[in-house]
Design a protein around this motif. Structure first.
Motif, PDB file in Angstrom:
ATOM      1  N   ASP A  58       0.805  -1.221   0.000  1.00 44.42           N
ATOM      2  CA  ASP A  58       0.000   0.000   0.000  1.00 44.42           C
ATOM      3  C   ASP A  58       0.841   1.276   0.000  1.00 44.42           C
ATOM      4  N   GLN A  59       2.140   1.160  -0.177  1.00 46.52           N
ATOM      5  CA  GLN A  59       3.029   2.327  -0.184  1.00 46.52           C
ATOM      6  C   GLN A  59       2.953   3.052  -1.527  1.00 46.52           C
ATOM      7  N   ALA A  60       3.566   4.225  -1.580  1.00 49.02           N
ATOM      8  CA  ALA A  60       3.431   5.128  -2.728  1.00 49.02           C
ATOM      9  C   ALA A  60       4.218   4.712  -3.964  1.00 49.02           C
ATOM     10  N   GLY A  61       5.024   3.680  -3.905  1.00 46.81           N
ATOM     11  CA  GLY A  61       5.765   3.230  -5.077  1.00 46.81           C
ATOM     12  C   GLY A  61       7.253   3.083  -4.847  1.00 46.81           C
ATOM     13  N   TRP A  62       7.765   3.609  -3.753  1.00 45.83           N
ATOM     14  CA  TRP A  62       9.190   3.499  -3.455  1.00 45.83           C
ATOM     15  C   TRP A  62       9.618   2.043  -3.259  1.00 45.83           C
ATOM     16  N   GLN A  63       8.658   1.187  -2.882  1.00 40.91           N
ATOM     17  CA  GLN A  63       8.987  -0.196  -2.574  1.00 40.91           C
ATOM     18  C   GLN A  63       9.481  -0.956  -3.796  1.00 40.91           C
ATOM     19  N   ARG A  64       9.104  -0.531  -5.005  1.00 40.91           N
ATOM     20  CA  ARG A  64       9.572  -1.235  -6.204  1.00 40.91           C
ATOM     21  C   ARG A  64      11.095  -1.174  -6.292  1.00 40.91           C
ATOM     22  N   ILE A 107      12.355 -10.405 -12.029  1.00 41.30           N
ATOM     23  CA  ILE A 107      11.966 -10.183 -13.430  1.00 41.30           C
ATOM     24  C   ILE A 107      10.591  -9.525 -13.496  1.00 41.30           C
ATOM     25  N   ASP A 108       9.651 -10.029 -12.711  1.00 41.80           N
ATOM     26  CA  ASP A 108       8.307  -9.427 -12.682  1.00 41.80           C
ATOM     27  C   ASP A 108       8.356  -7.966 -12.253  1.00 41.80           C
ATOM     28  N   ARG A 109       9.098  -7.692 -11.187  1.00 46.24           N
ATOM     29  CA  ARG A 109       9.158  -6.314 -10.675  1.00 46.24           C
ATOM     30  C   ARG A 109       9.738  -5.365 -11.707  1.00 46.24           C
ATOM     31  N   ILE A 110      10.777  -5.827 -12.423  1.00 45.67           N
ATOM     32  CA  ILE A 110      11.393  -4.973 -13.439  1.00 45.67           C
ATOM     33  C   ILE A 110      10.449  -4.775 -14.621  1.00 45.67           C
ATOM     34  N   LEU A 111       9.847  -5.868 -15.107  1.00 46.79           N
ATOM     35  CA  LEU A 111       9.003  -5.786 -16.299  1.00 46.79           C
ATOM     36  C   LEU A 111       7.641  -5.144 -16.047  1.00 46.79           C
ATOM     37  N   HIS A 112       7.024  -5.463 -14.898  1.00 48.71           N
ATOM     38  CA  HIS A 112       5.642  -5.054 -14.668  1.00 48.71           C
ATOM     39  C   HIS A 112       5.454  -4.067 -13.520  1.00 48.71           C
ATOM     40  N   GLY A 113       6.401  -4.034 -12.587  1.00 45.56           N
ATOM     41  CA  GLY A 113       6.222  -3.205 -11.401  1.00 45.56           C
ATOM     42  C   GLY A 113       5.487  -3.939 -10.289  1.00 45.56           C
ATOM     43  N   TYR A 114       5.188  -5.194 -10.494  1.00 43.47           N
ATOM     44  CA  TYR A 114       4.508  -6.043  -9.513  1.00 43.47           C
ATOM     45  C   TYR A 114       4.869  -7.493  -9.801  1.00 43.47           C
ATOM     46  N   VAL A 115       4.550  -8.355  -8.857  1.00 42.77           N
ATOM     47  CA  VAL A 115       4.765  -9.790  -9.011  1.00 42.77           C
ATOM     48  C   VAL A 115       3.414 -10.438  -9.295  1.00 42.77           C
ATOM     49  N   VAL A 116       3.384 -11.327 -10.276  1.00 41.02           N
ATOM     50  CA  VAL A 116       2.168 -12.064 -10.608  1.00 41.02           C
ATOM     51  C   VAL A 116       2.063 -13.268  -9.669  1.00 41.02           C
ATOM     52  N   ASP A 117       0.961 -13.340  -8.933  1.00 44.75           N
ATOM     53  CA  ASP A 117       0.668 -14.466  -8.054  1.00 44.75           C
ATOM     54  C   ASP A 117      -0.558 -15.191  -8.583  1.00 44.75           C
ATOM     55  N   PHE A 118      -0.628 -16.510  -8.360  1.00 42.05           N
ATOM     56  CA  PHE A 118      -1.766 -17.241  -8.929  1.00 42.05           C
ATOM     57  C   PHE A 118      -2.194 -18.478  -8.165  1.00 42.05           C
ATOM     58  N   LEU A 119      -1.432 -18.916  -7.191  1.00 41.00           N
ATOM     59  CA  LEU A 119      -1.800 -20.100  -6.408  1.00 41.00           C
ATOM     60  C   LEU A 119      -2.509 -19.637  -5.145  1.00 41.00           C
TER      61      LEU A 119
END
Length: 156
Positions: A58-64, A107-119
């Motif tokens: 929920d942070q402003a974006g610095w966490q990336r 790789i997800d963080r660099i490409l998308h700015g987030y991690v894809v989760d699915f399980l």
């Protein structure tokens, strides 16, 4: 050096499995879509800008930048540890699993700015946070590190 190569192969396999599974999910699901497979397991498409359990999401974006930096530093340390001749096979396997998971999520963080989760596992309406192959590899690697440390003889 052979252990380094073996470790990098294991890490590479985790990265490939992680990225292929995330690609399949992003092709099959829109964000928030899910399919129930068992009474306790769903496939879902979720995006996590935070760490485990959506910590700091929920942070402003610095966490990336923080998580990218942390993953790069951790990966360098893990590779350094894999290069050392000391350490059991179990220890090296654990490091390799953690390395592969860290790079998969990096790789997800660099490409998308987030991690894809699915399980997504749950008991009735009580859901565990969704996770992915990389998260699983990191968790298994951490458990193997603990197991390896418990197997070592204690010095008096």
């Amino acid at each position: 050096m052979p252990r380094l190569k073996q470790g990098l192969v294991v890490a590479g396999l985790i990265i490939v499995l992680d990225q292929l599974s995330k690609y399949a999910v992003t092709q099959a699901f829109m964000l928030g879509d899910y399919v129930t497979l068992t009474p306790f397991f769903d496939l879902v498409r979720a995006h996590n800008t935070g760490a485990a359990f959506s910590l700091l999401a929920d942070q402003a974006g610095w966490q990336r930048a923080f998580f990218i930096s942390a993953a790069l530093i951790a990966s360098a340390i893990l590779i350094h540890l894999l290069r050392r001749e000391s350490g059991s096979v179990l220890f090296k396997l654990a490091l390799s699993l953690i390395l592969g998971g860290a790079i998969g999520n990096l790789i997800d963080r660099i490409l998308h700015g987030y991690v894809v989760d699915f399980l997504s596992f749950h008991i009735q309406q009580h859901y565990w946070p969704a996770f992915n192959v990389a998260d699983s590899a990191i968790t298994i690697g951490a458990l193997l590190l603990v197991w390896d440390s418990l197997k070592k003889p204690r010095k008096s």
